[in-house]
Enzyme design. Structure first.
Site, PDB file in Angstrom:
ATOM      1  N   ALA A   1      30.815  38.230  33.366  1.00 38.93           N
ATOM      2  CA  ALA A   1      32.194  38.010  32.910  1.00 38.93           C
ATOM      3  C   ALA A   1      33.201  37.838  34.049  1.00 38.93           C
ATOM      4  O   ALA A   1      34.402  37.786  33.792  1.00 38.93           O
ATOM      5  CB  ALA A   1      32.662  39.114  31.962  1.00 38.93           C
ATOM      6  N   ALA A   2      32.732  37.687  35.294  1.00 41.61           N
ATOM      7  CA  ALA A   2      33.697  37.456  36.386  1.00 41.61           C
ATOM      8  C   ALA A   2      34.439  36.131  36.154  1.00 41.61           C
ATOM      9  O   ALA A   2      35.656  36.048  36.338  1.00 41.61           O
ATOM     10  CB  ALA A   2      32.978  37.441  37.727  1.00 41.61           C
ATOM     11  N   GLY A   3      33.697  35.116  35.727  1.00 41.95           N
ATOM     12  CA  GLY A   3      34.328  33.825  35.438  1.00 41.95           C
ATOM     13  C   GLY A   3      35.276  33.937  34.244  1.00 41.95           C
ATOM     14  O   GLY A   3      36.343  33.312  34.216  1.00 41.95           O
ATOM     15  N   ASP A   4      34.894  34.739  33.261  1.00 41.84           N
ATOM     16  CA  ASP A   4      35.768  34.933  32.089  1.00 41.84           C
ATOM     17  C   ASP A   4      37.048  35.631  32.500  1.00 41.84           C
ATOM     18  O   ASP A   4      38.144  35.286  32.041  1.00 41.84           O
ATOM     19  CB  ASP A   4      35.042  35.773  31.024  1.00 41.84           C
ATOM     20  CG  ASP A   4      33.787  35.087  30.528  1.00 41.84           C
ATOM     21  OD1 ASP A   4      33.728  33.841  30.569  1.00 41.84           O
ATOM     22  OD2 ASP A   4      32.859  35.800  30.104  1.00 41.84           O
TER      23      ASP A   4
HETATM   24  O1  RIB Z   1      30.259  35.187  30.595  1.00 43.59           O
HETATM   25  C1  RIB Z   1      29.605  36.354  30.200  1.00 43.59           C
HETATM   26  C2  RIB Z   1      29.296  36.304  28.743  1.00 43.59           C
HETATM   27  O2  RIB Z   1      28.380  35.260  28.509  1.00 43.59           O
HETATM   28  C3  RIB Z   1      28.643  37.535  28.194  1.00 43.59           C
HETATM   29  O3  RIB Z   1      29.555  38.511  27.750  1.00 43.59           O
HETATM   30  C4  RIB Z   1      27.743  36.977  27.101  1.00 43.59           C
HETATM   31  O4  RIB Z   1      28.088  37.403  25.811  1.00 43.59           O
HETATM   32  C5  RIB Z   1      27.799  35.462  27.246  1.00 43.59           C
HETATM   33  O5  RIB Z   1      28.637  34.898  26.330  1.00 43.59           O
END
Ligand code: RIB
Length: 309
Positions: A246-249
């Protein structure tokens, strides 16, 4: 306001010494259930970092769906655009190795039951927003419609093209800011992206097919901004990584939070780099995302952890 159109998944996370090779069995001590999904993670990041956010997505009528929605409510996200589908909630199988790298398999479930009608029912959310952010864990026609509605209502349209797939020109034409990592840029452009020069050439090819601007995230190296007039490299705040999930998120959510409060693009990119530096030092998807209070103490925090000192 920011509207995020995207996925919600329950992440099933195991920590192993290394990611298993084909045919190999590895041991993990336990299994953790962590709230995730690229759409929901980006929503949480945008909300936790100061944005007013609504999410359009879908979960199942199951316990995991309840938990995924409750997690968003804790961050004061407007969840009225999240449908309860008859499909099971999305899940992701995540293996994290001893260096914090991961391998992820997503089971789409309810995320692929989000229809154009569901989206259009919530057009008012987009009409009331200044930014719309989407990813590629929901059907492509839905993502295209979300970007179309964003432009129709004068919003900034941001697409994080993850997981990567070739994108049609009618979608590329609707995007103001595309935020691939270098692997996604390679898949989208069909060109190598191992060096900055190669990223520049690949980025130029994408911009020639309609994208207005591009932020290529380069993991521990930093990120690269390009538009028709300039290209700027931003080195990362390099810290020891615990878990890159989730770093990119976190980067994408922080970016739109900063843009929605009126920061310049350069300041928004810097803010997003700082937020994602904090996130890689913490395990899990949504639990790793910092809050505004964490960002206020960033300089001191970074001084104690920077890898280059
Ligand atoms: O970017 C990370 C995410 O990718 C995770 O939380 C997983 O659910 C996938 O969607």
């Amino acid at each position: 306001m920011i509207t995020v159109v995207g996925s919600l998944n329950m992440d099933l996370v195991v920590q192993t010494a290394h990611i298993p090779r084909v045919g190999e069995t590895v041991l993990a001590r336990d299994l953790r259930y962590v709230e995730g999904g690229k759409g929901a993670n980006q929503t949480v990041a945008a909300a936790r970092l100061g944005g007013e956010v609504s999410m359009i997505g879908a979960v199942g009528k199951d316990d995991m769906g309840d938990r995924l929605i409750e997690a968003l409510k804790k961050d004061k996200v407007d969840v009225s655009g999240i449908k309860r589908s008859s499909e099971a909630s999305g899940m992701a199988l995540i293996t994290v190795d001893a260096h914090g790298n991961n391998a992820i398999t997503v089971i789409s479930g309810a995320n692929h039951d989000l229809s154009l009608q569901d989206l259009n029912r919530h057009e008012d959310k987009i009409a009331n927003s200044s930014i719309v952010l989407a990813q590629l864990e929901c059907p492509l026609d839905l993502v295209t419609e979300a970007m179309f509605l964003a432009k129709k209502h004068g919003c900034i349209s941001v697409l994080n093209p993850a997981p990567a797939q070739p994108l049609p020109k009618d979608l590329l034409d609707l995007i103001d800011i595309l935020t691939p990592n270098e692997t996604e840029l390679q898949i989208l452009s069909g060109l190598p992206t191992d060096t900055l020069q190669e990223c520049q050439t690949a980025g130029e090819k994408l911009m020639a097919s309609g994208i207005k601007s591009l932020i290529v995230t380069l993991g521990a190296k930093g990120c690269y901004y390009m538009d028709s007039k300039e290209s700027i490299f931003y080195p990362s705040y390099e810290v020891k990584m615990t878990d890159s999930t989730a770093a990119g998120d976190c980067f994408n959510g922080a970016l739109v939070a900063a843009l929605s409060r009126g920061d310049s693009l350069a300041d928004a990119i810097d803010f997003a780099m700082k937020a994602s530096a904090i996130s890689v030092t913490r395990p899990g998807a949504q639990p790793s995302i910092p809050a505004l209070e964490d960002m206020e103490g960033f300089d001191l925090w970074y001084e104690e952890r920077r890898l280059d000192k």
